[in-house]
Design a protein around this motif. Structure first.
Motif, PDB file in Angstrom:
ATOM      1  N   SER A  85       0.834  -1.210   0.000  1.00  0.00           N
ATOM      2  CA  SER A  85       0.000   0.000   0.000  1.00  0.00           C
ATOM      3  C   SER A  85       0.866   1.255   0.000  1.00  0.00           C
ATOM      4  CB  SER A  85      -0.929  -0.010   1.223  1.00  0.00           C
ATOM      5  OG  SER A  85      -1.734  -1.164   1.237  1.00  0.00           O
ATOM      6  N   LEU A  86       1.799   1.316  -0.894  1.00  0.00           N
ATOM      7  CA  LEU A  86       2.743   2.427  -0.919  1.00  0.00           C
ATOM      8  C   LEU A  86       2.075   3.751  -1.272  1.00  0.00           C
ATOM      9  CD1 LEU A  86       5.756   0.565  -2.487  1.00  0.00           C
ATOM     10  CD2 LEU A  86       5.810   1.837  -0.332  1.00  0.00           C
ATOM     11  N   LYS A  87       2.591   4.801  -0.661  1.00  0.00           N
ATOM     12  CA  LYS A  87       2.075   6.148  -0.849  1.00  0.00           C
ATOM     13  C   LYS A  87       3.194   7.045  -1.378  1.00  0.00           C
ATOM     14  CE  LYS A  87      -0.636   5.515   3.389  1.00  0.00           C
ATOM     15  NZ  LYS A  87      -0.919   6.057   4.749  1.00  0.00           N
ATOM     16  N   PRO A  88       2.867   8.139  -2.026  1.00  0.00           N
ATOM     17  CA  PRO A  88       3.908   9.060  -2.509  1.00  0.00           C
ATOM     18  C   PRO A  88       4.845   9.522  -1.390  1.00  0.00           C
ATOM     19  CG  PRO A  88       1.843   9.585  -3.549  1.00  0.00           C
ATOM     20  CD  PRO A  88       1.542   8.541  -2.519  1.00  0.00           C
ATOM     21  N   GLU A  89       4.320   9.668  -0.185  1.00  0.00           N
ATOM     22  CA  GLU A  89       5.164  10.113   0.931  1.00  0.00           C
ATOM     23  C   GLU A  89       6.149   9.039   1.396  1.00  0.00           C
ATOM     24  OE1 GLU A  89       1.822  10.228   0.748  1.00  0.00           O
ATOM     25  OE2 GLU A  89       0.896   9.843   2.726  1.00  0.00           O
ATOM     26  N   ASP A  90       6.062   7.829   0.852  1.00  0.00           N
ATOM     27  CA  ASP A  90       7.056   6.792   1.139  1.00  0.00           C
ATOM     28  C   ASP A  90       8.282   6.928   0.238  1.00  0.00           C
ATOM     29  OD1 ASP A  90       4.323   4.513   1.531  1.00  0.00           O
ATOM     30  OD2 ASP A  90       5.521   5.420   3.144  1.00  0.00           O
ATOM     31  N   THR A  91       8.230   7.812  -0.724  1.00  0.00           N
ATOM     32  CA  THR A  91       9.358   8.034  -1.627  1.00  0.00           C
ATOM     33  C   THR A  91      10.582   8.498  -0.849  1.00  0.00           C
ATOM     34  OG1 THR A  91       7.955   8.571  -3.514  1.00  0.00           O
ATOM     35  CG2 THR A  91      10.209   9.410  -3.556  1.00  0.00           C
ATOM     36  N   ALA A  92      11.687   7.769  -1.001  1.00  0.00           N
ATOM     37  CA  ALA A  92      12.916   8.065  -0.260  1.00  0.00           C
ATOM     38  C   ALA A  92      14.001   7.086  -0.680  1.00  0.00           C
ATOM     39  CB  ALA A  92      12.680   7.943   1.248  1.00  0.00           C
ATOM     40  N   VAL A  93      15.207   7.339  -0.193  1.00  0.00           N
ATOM     41  CA  VAL A  93      16.278   6.350  -0.283  1.00  0.00           C
ATOM     42  C   VAL A  93      16.199   5.498   0.983  1.00  0.00           C
ATOM     43  CG1 VAL A  93      18.760   5.952  -0.337  1.00  0.00           C
ATOM     44  CG2 VAL A  93      17.761   7.807  -1.691  1.00  0.00           C
ATOM     45  N   TYR A 107      23.572   3.073  15.196  1.00  0.00           N
ATOM     46  CA  TYR A 107      23.868   1.993  14.285  1.00  0.00           C
ATOM     47  C   TYR A 107      25.319   2.092  13.819  1.00  0.00           C
ATOM     48  CZ  TYR A 107      19.106   0.307  14.227  1.00  0.00           C
ATOM     49  OH  TYR A 107      17.908  -0.248  14.596  1.00  0.00           O
ATOM     50  N   ASP A 108      25.959   0.930  13.748  1.00  0.00           N
ATOM     51  CA  ASP A 108      27.394   0.892  13.485  1.00  0.00           C
ATOM     52  C   ASP A 108      27.730   0.796  11.999  1.00  0.00           C
ATOM     53  OD1 ASP A 108      26.879  -1.081  16.171  1.00  0.00           O
ATOM     54  OD2 ASP A 108      28.350   0.554  16.394  1.00  0.00           O
ATOM     55  N   TYR A 109      26.899   0.114  11.253  1.00  0.00           N
ATOM     56  CA  TYR A 109      27.188  -0.124   9.840  1.00  0.00           C
ATOM     57  C   TYR A 109      25.953   0.217   8.996  1.00  0.00           C
ATOM     58  CZ  TYR A 109      30.907  -2.873  11.981  1.00  0.00           C
ATOM     59  OH  TYR A 109      31.969  -3.271  12.738  1.00  0.00           O
ATOM     60  N   TRP A 110      26.241   0.790   7.813  1.00  0.00           N
ATOM     61  CA  TRP A 110      25.159   1.243   6.935  1.00  0.00           C
ATOM     62  C   TRP A 110      25.412   0.769   5.514  1.00  0.00           C
ATOM     63  CZ3 TRP A 110      20.973   4.150   8.615  1.00  0.00           C
ATOM     64  CH2 TRP A 110      21.040   4.620   9.938  1.00  0.00           C
ATOM     65  N   GLY A 111      24.311   0.493   4.806  1.00  0.00           N
ATOM     66  CA  GLY A 111      24.409   0.236   3.385  1.00  0.00           C
ATOM     67  C   GLY A 111      24.353   1.529   2.604  1.00  0.00           C
ATOM     68  N   GLN A 112      24.477   1.417   1.294  1.00  0.00           N
ATOM     69  CA  GLN A 112      24.525   2.614   0.445  1.00  0.00           C
ATOM     70  C   GLN A 112      23.133   3.139   0.096  1.00  0.00           C
ATOM     71  OE1 GLN A 112      24.684  -0.411  -0.716  1.00  0.00           O
ATOM     72  NE2 GLN A 112      23.317  -0.395  -2.492  1.00  0.00           N
ATOM     73  N   GLY A 113      22.123   2.315   0.270  1.00  0.00           N
ATOM     74  CA  GLY A 113      20.754   2.753   0.030  1.00  0.00           C
ATOM     75  C   GLY A 113      20.220   2.340  -1.323  1.00  0.00           C
ATOM     76  N   THR A 114      18.903   2.259  -1.402  1.00  0.00           N
ATOM     77  CA  THR A 114      18.221   1.965  -2.659  1.00  0.00           C
ATOM     78  C   THR A 114      17.021   2.893  -2.775  1.00  0.00           C
ATOM     79  OG1 THR A 114      17.261   0.185  -4.009  1.00  0.00           O
ATOM     80  CG2 THR A 114      16.792   0.102  -1.656  1.00  0.00           C
ATOM     81  N   GLN A 115      16.832   3.447  -3.967  1.00  0.00           N
ATOM     82  CA  GLN A 115      15.785   4.452  -4.175  1.00  0.00           C
ATOM     83  C   GLN A 115      14.415   3.791  -4.356  1.00  0.00           C
ATOM     84  OE1 GLN A 115      15.990   8.008  -4.369  1.00  0.00           O
ATOM     85  NE2 GLN A 115      13.749   7.836  -4.371  1.00  0.00           N
ATOM     86  N   VAL A 116      13.446   4.318  -3.648  1.00  0.00           N
ATOM     87  CA  VAL A 116      12.045   3.915  -3.812  1.00  0.00           C
ATOM     88  C   VAL A 116      11.254   5.155  -4.193  1.00  0.00           C
ATOM     89  CG1 VAL A 116       9.979   3.124  -2.613  1.00  0.00           C
ATOM     90  CG2 VAL A 116      12.174   1.974  -2.217  1.00  0.00           C
TER      91      VAL A 116
END
Length: 120
Positions: A85-93, A107-116
């Motif tokens: 049920s995705l909404k436009p306001e869910d748009t983010a990395v 948090y100690d470790y992070w990924g590079q992210g994926t765009q939604v």
């Protein structure tokens, strides 16, 4: 160097679904809290969902509760974020992260992210 690698983002329309994934080293998945965060340019990072080190306890932001589900597949060393049920306001990395101390701690470790991207 610990690597968390996200994939599975993309573009969908209002009401659609996506399930990004995050691969992590086995030793991280078995002993760290894992979480998902999101960020929009110009705004701070926002907590989305997490579970504790053994996956028994889960936590969600109010904005995604009942729509998103965090899960894991230990055999694949992978964490998922099923987003319905995705909404436009869910748009983010969307980024995954690992915390040695627990879901509510830094948090100690992070990924590079994926765009939604969710369009109306």
């Amino acid at each position: 160097q610990v690597q968390l690698v996200e994939s599975g983002g993309g573009s969908v329309q209002l009401g659609g679904l996506l399930t990004p994934s995050c691969t992590a080293p086995g030793r991280i998945l078995s002993s760290y809290a894992l979480g998902w965060f999101r960020q929009v340019p110009g705004r701070g990072r926002e907590f989305v969902a997490a579970f504790n080190w053994n996956g028994v306890s889960t936590y969600y932001a109010d904005s995604v509760k009942d729509r998103f589900t965090i899960s894991r597949d230990n055999a694949k060393n992978t964490v998922y974020l099923q987003m319905n049920s995705l909404k436009p306001e869910d748009t983010a990395v969307y980024s995954c992260a690992a915390s040695r101390s627990g879901p509510g701690y830094p948090y100690d470790y992070w990924g590079q992210g994926t765009q939604v991207t969710v369009s109306s």
